[in-house]
Design an enzyme around this catalytic site. Structure first.
Site, mmCIF file in Angstrom:
data_model
loop_
_atom_site.group_PDB
_atom_site.id
_atom_site.type_symbol
_atom_site.label_atom_id
_atom_site.label_comp_id
_atom_site.label_asym_id
_atom_site.label_seq_id
_atom_site.Cartn_x
_atom_site.Cartn_y
_atom_site.Cartn_z
ATOM 1 N N ARG A 210 0.642 -1.168 0.088
ATOM 2 C CA ARG A 210 -0.063 -0.052 -0.092
ATOM 3 C C ARG A 210 0.917 1.286 0.077
ATOM 4 N NH1 ARG A 210 -2.597 -4.018 -0.695
ATOM 5 N NH2 ARG A 210 -4.219 -4.572 0.484
ATOM 6 N N SER B 97 -10.842 1.164 4.045
ATOM 7 C CA SER B 97 -10.406 0.648 5.153
ATOM 8 C C SER B 97 -9.729 2.028 5.679
ATOM 9 C CB SER B 97 -8.922 -0.178 4.594
ATOM 10 O OG SER B 97 -9.471 -1.453 4.127
ATOM 11 N N GLU C 87 -4.924 5.318 6.832
ATOM 12 C CA GLU C 87 -4.521 4.945 5.447
ATOM 13 C C GLU C 87 -5.056 6.171 4.783
ATOM 14 O OE1 GLU C 87 -4.828 0.860 3.512
ATOM 15 O OE2 GLU C 87 -6.363 1.892 2.672
HETATM 16 P P1 NAP Z 1 -9.838 -9.730 4.909
HETATM 17 O O1 NAP Z 1 -9.974 -10.509 3.618
HETATM 18 O O2 NAP Z 1 -10.960 -9.988 5.933
HETATM 19 O O3 NAP Z 1 -8.427 -9.977 5.534
HETATM 20 C C1 NAP Z 1 -8.247 -9.289 6.642
HETATM 21 C C2 NAP Z 1 -6.657 -9.205 6.639
HETATM 22 O O4 NAP Z 1 -6.035 -10.520 6.590
HETATM 23 C C3 NAP Z 1 -6.003 -8.175 5.701
HETATM 24 O O5 NAP Z 1 -5.101 -7.627 6.277
HETATM 25 C C4 NAP Z 1 -5.610 -9.217 4.604
HETATM 26 O O6 NAP Z 1 -4.445 -8.713 4.271
HETATM 27 C C5 NAP Z 1 -5.203 -10.442 5.464
HETATM 28 N N1 NAP Z 1 -5.398 -11.669 5.158
HETATM 29 C C6 NAP Z 1 -6.413 -12.456 4.597
HETATM 30 N N2 NAP Z 1 -6.156 -13.597 4.079
HETATM 31 C C7 NAP Z 1 -4.701 -13.662 3.819
HETATM 32 C C8 NAP Z 1 -3.946 -14.619 3.065
HETATM 33 N N3 NAP Z 1 -4.464 -15.472 2.647
HETATM 34 N N4 NAP Z 1 -2.825 -14.078 2.922
HETATM 35 C C9 NAP Z 1 -2.162 -12.959 3.538
HETATM 36 N N5 NAP Z 1 -2.959 -12.239 4.226
HETATM 37 C C10 NAP Z 1 -4.044 -12.230 4.107
HETATM 38 O O7 NAP Z 1 -9.796 -8.297 4.546
HETATM 39 P P2 NAP Z 1 -11.023 -7.278 4.215
HETATM 40 O O8 NAP Z 1 -10.786 -6.082 5.006
HETATM 41 O O9 NAP Z 1 -12.177 -7.968 4.054
HETATM 42 O O10 NAP Z 1 -10.567 -6.650 2.789
HETATM 43 C C11 NAP Z 1 -10.694 -7.470 1.587
HETATM 44 C C12 NAP Z 1 -9.478 -7.054 0.819
HETATM 45 O O11 NAP Z 1 -9.722 -5.701 0.302
HETATM 46 C C13 NAP Z 1 -8.104 -7.134 1.629
HETATM 47 O O12 NAP Z 1 -7.037 -7.865 0.866
HETATM 48 C C14 NAP Z 1 -7.801 -5.652 1.863
HETATM 49 O O13 NAP Z 1 -6.477 -5.506 1.984
HETATM 50 C C15 NAP Z 1 -8.228 -5.021 0.404
HETATM 51 N N6 NAP Z 1 -8.519 -3.670 0.660
HETATM 52 C C16 NAP Z 1 -7.694 -2.792 -0.036
HETATM 53 C C17 NAP Z 1 -7.810 -1.379 0.215
HETATM 54 C C18 NAP Z 1 -6.963 -0.648 -0.529
HETATM 55 O O14 NAP Z 1 -5.806 -1.080 -1.405
HETATM 56 N N7 NAP Z 1 -6.801 0.703 -0.271
HETATM 57 C C19 NAP Z 1 -8.814 -0.863 0.732
HETATM 58 C C20 NAP Z 1 -9.786 -1.868 1.449
HETATM 59 C C21 NAP Z 1 -9.806 -3.182 1.346
HETATM 60 P P3 NAP Z 1 -4.131 -7.868 2.920
HETATM 61 O O15 NAP Z 1 -4.529 -6.524 3.651
HETATM 62 O O16 NAP Z 1 -2.749 -7.750 2.636
HETATM 63 O O17 NAP Z 1 -4.984 -8.502 1.872
#
Ligand code: NAP
Length: 345
Positions: A168, A245, A341
């Site tokens: 990020r 987020s 963020e």
């Molecule tokens: P989630 O799927 O509930 O996951 C929660 C956290 O666990 C996140 O930090 C995710 O990492 C990590 N995680 C889950 N499974 C993983 C795996 N197999 N390997 C490594 N890390 C894992 O997340 P959520 O809040 O519902 O969001 C869904 C996705 O959208 C996430 O990937 C999140 O990062 C992304 N998102 C991105 C942004 C942005 O780019 N600004 C904003 C909102 C949501 P990661 O965050 O590294 O994926």
């Protein structure tokens, strides 16, 4: 490097409300505001000292009025910039809506961006914080971007190495250029590989595909599953204003992670290639008691604790008060600092 062709400038307007242009729907006015629809219009603003570059306003906390110039990026355009044996090269104008652009590439039969469906914001903003979701980061599909250097007025190309992508993160954030508006991104080209492999290991995505009975998903099926998961978990800013987020997922050293796991055996840990361990900010916030809890007119969303929402009439002051309360309680319970963020203006 060459200066963009000058085009007729969109004359700035004065004292413009920014409430419609930020997805948290926070109040605040811009001293001057210009909607930029072509690269050449930027030349007129070289030398302006206090400037802020606004995309979709989905990663922004307005803390009040801004007495500088807001450049609202609305440069359109979706094209196939090139193709070789290995990849398609799809280009987006900086003002293109990110989700619409992703769906357009998929409809053309160019896979690669499907995991990033429904992330709010513009294509021009995507590389700035190296948006990512469900195991894929935009930097992995990035080819290059064009930006206007607001010190010289010249157009500069950044390739993948020059962007120095991190989690990020990019050179634009690291150098603070996204705050000073030093480089204004005008267009981004993505490299979409012809030998495509699905990325579908994340539990939420894998579960949704399994529920749909899909064992070997194509890119469209991954996009549809991502869209369904996100719609279930994340609020639509048009109905419940939010900025996605609100905190970064903290990364801690291995010793800290192991101490935390001893104290909290169900704490999810995600080891990183650099030896550190990623924690889920949403989990920490939920366990600190903030999931679905409000402070004044702002709150942490009941279905996803990482999303800060404006329940109606919140100001930047309310958002900051809630942010500090959540940070304080997570620090007290876990000893972990949460970094917001969004950009604060
Ligand atoms: P989630 O799927 O509930 O996951 C929660 C956290 O666990 C996140 O930090 C995710 O990492 C990590 N995680 C889950 N499974 C993983 C795996 N197999 N390997 C490594 N890390 C894992 O997340 P959520 O809040 O519902 O969001 C869904 C996705 O959208 C996430 O990937 C999140 O990062 C992304 N998102 C991105 C942004 C942005 O780019 N600004 C904003 C909102 C949501 P990661 O965050 O590294 O994926």
């Amino acid at each position: 490097m060459c200066p963009p062709a000058p085009t007729e400038s969109s004359a700035p307007r004065e004292n413009v409300s920014l409430a419609p242009f930020n997805t948290l729907a926070l109040p605040g006015r811009a001293g001057r505001y210009a909607r930029v629809t072509a690269d050449g219009q930027l030349v007129a603003f070289v030398g302006d000292r206090r400037r802020f570059v606004l995309g979709g306003g989905s990663n922004l906390v307005l803390t009040g009025d801004f007495d500088g110039l807001v450049l609202h990026m609305a440069i359109p355009g979706r094209t196939l910039a090139g193709e070789d044996a290995e990849a398609w090269y799809a280009r987006a104008g900086a003002g293109e809506n990110w989700h619409d652009f992703v769906q357009w590439t998929l409809a053309r039969g160019w896979p690669g961006l499907e995991n990033l469906s429904l992330i709010p914001g513009t294509a021009g903003a995507a590389p700035i914080q190296n948006i990512g979701a469900y195991g894929l980061e935009v930097g992995e599909r990035f080819h290059s971007l064009a930006a206007v250097d607001m010190r010289s007025g010249k157009t500069v190309d950044f390739d993948r190495a020059a962007c120095r992508f991190g989690y990020r993160d990019s050179v634009f954030k690291r150098e603070g250029w996204h705050l000073t508006g030093r480089f204004v991104v005008t267009g981004v080209t993505f490299r979409l590989p012809k030998r495509w492999q699905p990325v579908a290991d994340y539990a939420d995505l894998a579960g949704e595909l399994a529920e749909r009975g899909i064992a070997r998903p194509d890119a469209r099926q991954i996009a549809d599953a991502v869209i369904a998961v996100r719609r279930r978990k994340l609020p639509d800013p048009a109905r419940l204003p939010n900025a996605g987020s609100f905190f970064q997922n903290p990364r801690v050293d291995a010793g800290t992670a192991s101490r935390l796991r001893t104290a909290f055996p169900d704490l999810p840990l995600y080891p990183q290639p650099d030896g550190r361990v990623k924690l889920a900010a949403g989990w920490l916030i939920e366990r600190a008691g903030w999931k679905g809890r409000d402070l004044g007119p702002a709150g942490m969303y009941e279905k996803q604790a990482l999303t800060l929402v404006n329940r109606g009439g919140a100001t930047g002051v309310d958002v900051i008060a809630l942010m500090r309360a959540v940070q304080r309680d997570v620090r007290a319970r876990f000893g972990v600092d949460l970094t917001p963020e969004p950009v604060f203006l």
